[in-house]
Design a protein around this motif. Structure first.
Motif, PDB file in Angstrom:
ATOM      1  N   ASP A   1       0.855  -1.206   0.000  1.00  0.00           N
ATOM      2  CA  ASP A   1       0.000   0.000   0.000  1.00  0.00           C
ATOM      3  C   ASP A   1       0.888   1.253   0.000  1.00  0.00           C
ATOM      4  O   ASP A   1       0.686   2.172  -0.803  1.00  0.00           O
ATOM      5  CB  ASP A   1      -0.922  -0.028   1.231  1.00  0.00           C
ATOM      6  CG  ASP A   1      -1.947   1.094   1.245  1.00  0.00           C
ATOM      7  OD1 ASP A   1      -2.250   1.661   0.178  1.00  0.00           O
ATOM      8  OD2 ASP A   1      -2.462   1.403   2.340  1.00  0.00           O
TER       9      ASP A   1
ATOM     10  N   HIS B   1       1.139   4.218  -2.822  1.00  0.00           N
ATOM     11  CA  HIS B   1       0.992   5.654  -2.521  1.00  0.00           C
ATOM     12  C   HIS B   1       2.148   6.433  -3.160  1.00  0.00           C
ATOM     13  O   HIS B   1       1.951   7.472  -3.795  1.00  0.00           O
ATOM     14  CB  HIS B   1       1.006   5.907  -1.007  1.00  0.00           C
ATOM     15  CG  HIS B   1      -0.181   5.337  -0.300  1.00  0.00           C
ATOM     16  ND1 HIS B   1      -0.194   5.060   1.037  1.00  0.00           N
ATOM     17  CD2 HIS B   1      -1.421   4.989  -0.762  1.00  0.00           C
ATOM     18  CE1 HIS B   1      -1.370   4.565   1.376  1.00  0.00           C
ATOM     19  NE2 HIS B   1      -2.133   4.508   0.301  1.00  0.00           N
TER      20      HIS B   1
ATOM     21  N   HIS C   1      -5.721   3.422  -6.976  1.00  0.00           N
ATOM     22  CA  HIS C   1      -6.551   3.596  -5.777  1.00  0.00           C
ATOM     23  C   HIS C   1      -8.020   3.826  -6.126  1.00  0.00           C
ATOM     24  O   HIS C   1      -8.913   3.279  -5.495  1.00  0.00           O
ATOM     25  CB  HIS C   1      -6.031   4.748  -4.905  1.00  0.00           C
ATOM     26  CG  HIS C   1      -5.063   4.303  -3.862  1.00  0.00           C
ATOM     27  ND1 HIS C   1      -3.753   4.040  -4.159  1.00  0.00           N
ATOM     28  CD2 HIS C   1      -5.208   4.042  -2.536  1.00  0.00           C
ATOM     29  CE1 HIS C   1      -3.133   3.640  -3.051  1.00  0.00           C
ATOM     30  NE2 HIS C   1      -3.992   3.634  -2.047  1.00  0.00           N
TER      31      HIS C   1
ATOM     32  N   HIS D   1      -7.673  -3.708   1.365  1.00  0.00           N
ATOM     33  CA  HIS D   1      -7.304  -2.624   0.440  1.00  0.00           C
ATOM     34  C   HIS D   1      -6.090  -3.002  -0.421  1.00  0.00           C
ATOM     35  O   HIS D   1      -6.116  -2.892  -1.648  1.00  0.00           O
ATOM     36  CB  HIS D   1      -7.038  -1.375   1.278  1.00  0.00           C
ATOM     37  CG  HIS D   1      -6.471  -0.210   0.530  1.00  0.00           C
ATOM     38  ND1 HIS D   1      -7.040   0.305  -0.615  1.00  0.00           N
ATOM     39  CD2 HIS D   1      -5.369   0.552   0.781  1.00  0.00           C
ATOM     40  CE1 HIS D   1      -6.324   1.343  -1.035  1.00  0.00           C
ATOM     41  NE2 HIS D   1      -5.307   1.506  -0.218  1.00  0.00           N
TER      42      HIS D   1
END
Ligand SMILES: [Fe+2]
Length: 387
Positions: A198, A202, A267, A282
């Motif tokens: 994750d 980002h 995302h 996620h």
């Protein structure tokens, strides 16, 4: 050159044992705290006990809200906000992964203003909220991935509509972040890999999207070089303190990078997946989408994707960005397709519509121009595993 800005309203204490500062820092804000966490992991790891001890040593009473789940809902925010008001707490402490931190931050806004959580998704900046009454928030991450400890975002799901949307507001910044790498030592191999992935996405999306802010890009670049070096070590040697420290740091830097630059289609396309399938984590959704979206994107910002490839230890060519992701996904046995996550083929159209409804700003910031047709095509590729 564009004019860029950097402003951090969140004070950071970083280092092993930082959680012990909770009581001392909390005293700035009052004597009663709402402690927001999940049902299990902070209790089992001992992190919750450490926090409660620090608070009570400084005369602070902690009121527990432990109803946060993965892919947290607006219902949880509303419950926590009611408790904050009923119990007259002075401030809020979020302890846990991204979900607990996101909920803690949103509780601050909802408990200090009118309405309920869903009123504040995509709420515009302006003077209608009550900046001086907002209960201060202290964030204490127990994973290294979310970056929520230092930014203005809370991602919240609506179980009634299956929508997953973002509260993004300058009043949603935590006041203080206690980033304590020691709290991440108990993460197992899979959670380490997923949360680290994750953070990587980002950094990748903030670096490559169409927004520009070279200060924030520095954070993304530094995050990527740290993740490339230390994520494999953290996964393979969970007790390696050096690796844990640098992953906590990289995750925080990537969290600042997205605060300025936002994310993009990976995302935006993931949120409908875990919105409709709440059992999907996620980062599992990100992993099943990232190579396909990157293959679609790299030609539109070749310089940045070549840089990403180099930072990940590949040859400095834009197309190598896809290889870097595929290798990492293989190495950590992360999901490769939406199909293996249990997504149904006939749902792909609905997911594409939800990108439009919930996150269409991603269309304009994504490196390659995209609309509904491209998004549906990418969902199909990610479903079938067709790069
Ligand atoms: Fe994320």
């Amino acid at each position: 050159m564009a004019i860029v800005n950097e402003y951090r309203p969140t004070e950071v204490f970083f280092g092993e044992g930082a959680i012990k500062k909770a009581g001392e820092v909390g005293r700035r804000f009052g004597f009663r705290a709402l402690v927001v966490t999940g049902r299990k992991s902070a209790k089992e790891s001992g992190a919750l006990e450490k926090l409660m001890r620090s608070l009570s040593e400084h005369g602070i009473q902690g009121v527990l809200y432990d109803g946060v789940t993965p892919n947290p809902t607006d219902v949880q925010v509303n419950e926590g906000a009611k408790l904050a008001v009923d119990q007259k707490v002075d401030f809020i402490v979020g302890l846990g992964g991204g979900s607990a931190l996101d909920v803690a931050k949103a509780i601050s806004i909802v408990s200090s203003n009118e309405g309920t959580a869903w009123d504040y998704v995509r709420y515009p900046e302006g003077s209608r909220l009550t900046p001086f009454l907002n209960r201060p928030v202290i964030t204490i991450p127990t994973t290294a991935g979310t970056g929520s400890e230092v930014n203005r975002y809370s991602v919240i799901s609506n179980p009634r509509t299956k929508e997953k949307m973002v509260i993004s507001h300058s009043l949603n910044y935590p006041r203080v972040a206690l980033v304590d790498p020691e709290l991440t030592y108990t993460m197992d191999e899979r959670l380490t890999a997923l949360t680290g992935f994750d953070a990587l996405v980002h950094a990748l999306e903030s670096l490559t999207n169409r927004r520009e802010n070279f200060i924030a890009e520095e954070y993304a670049i530094r995050a990527l070089s740290l993740i490339s070096k230390w994520l494999p070590v953290a996964v393979e040697e969970p007790q390696n303190k050096e690796a844990r420290k640098w992953m906590s740091y990289a995750s925080m830097l990537a969290g600042i990078a997205i605060d300025h630059l936002g994310v993009a289609l990976i995302h935006a396309m993931e949120h409908p997946v875990s919105g409709h399938y709440p059992s999907v984590a996620h980062a599992e959704g990100l992993s099943a989408l990232a190579p396909y979206v990157t293959a679609f994107n790299y030609g539109s910002n070749p310089e940045k994707y070549a840089l990403f490839a180099r930072l990940m230890g590949e040859e400095e060519k834009p197309s190598r960005a896809v290889d870097a992701l595929v290798k990492l996904i293989e190495r950590f046995s992360l999901p490769k397709t939406l199909k293996e996550l249990g997504v149904e083929k006939e749902k792909l159209g609905r997911l594409a519509e939800d990108v439009y409804i919930c996150a269409r700003n991603a269309f304009s910031v994504n490196p390659a121009p995209a609309g509904m047709d491209e998004v549906l095509e990418l969902y199909e590729r990610a479903y079938e595993g067709r790069l």
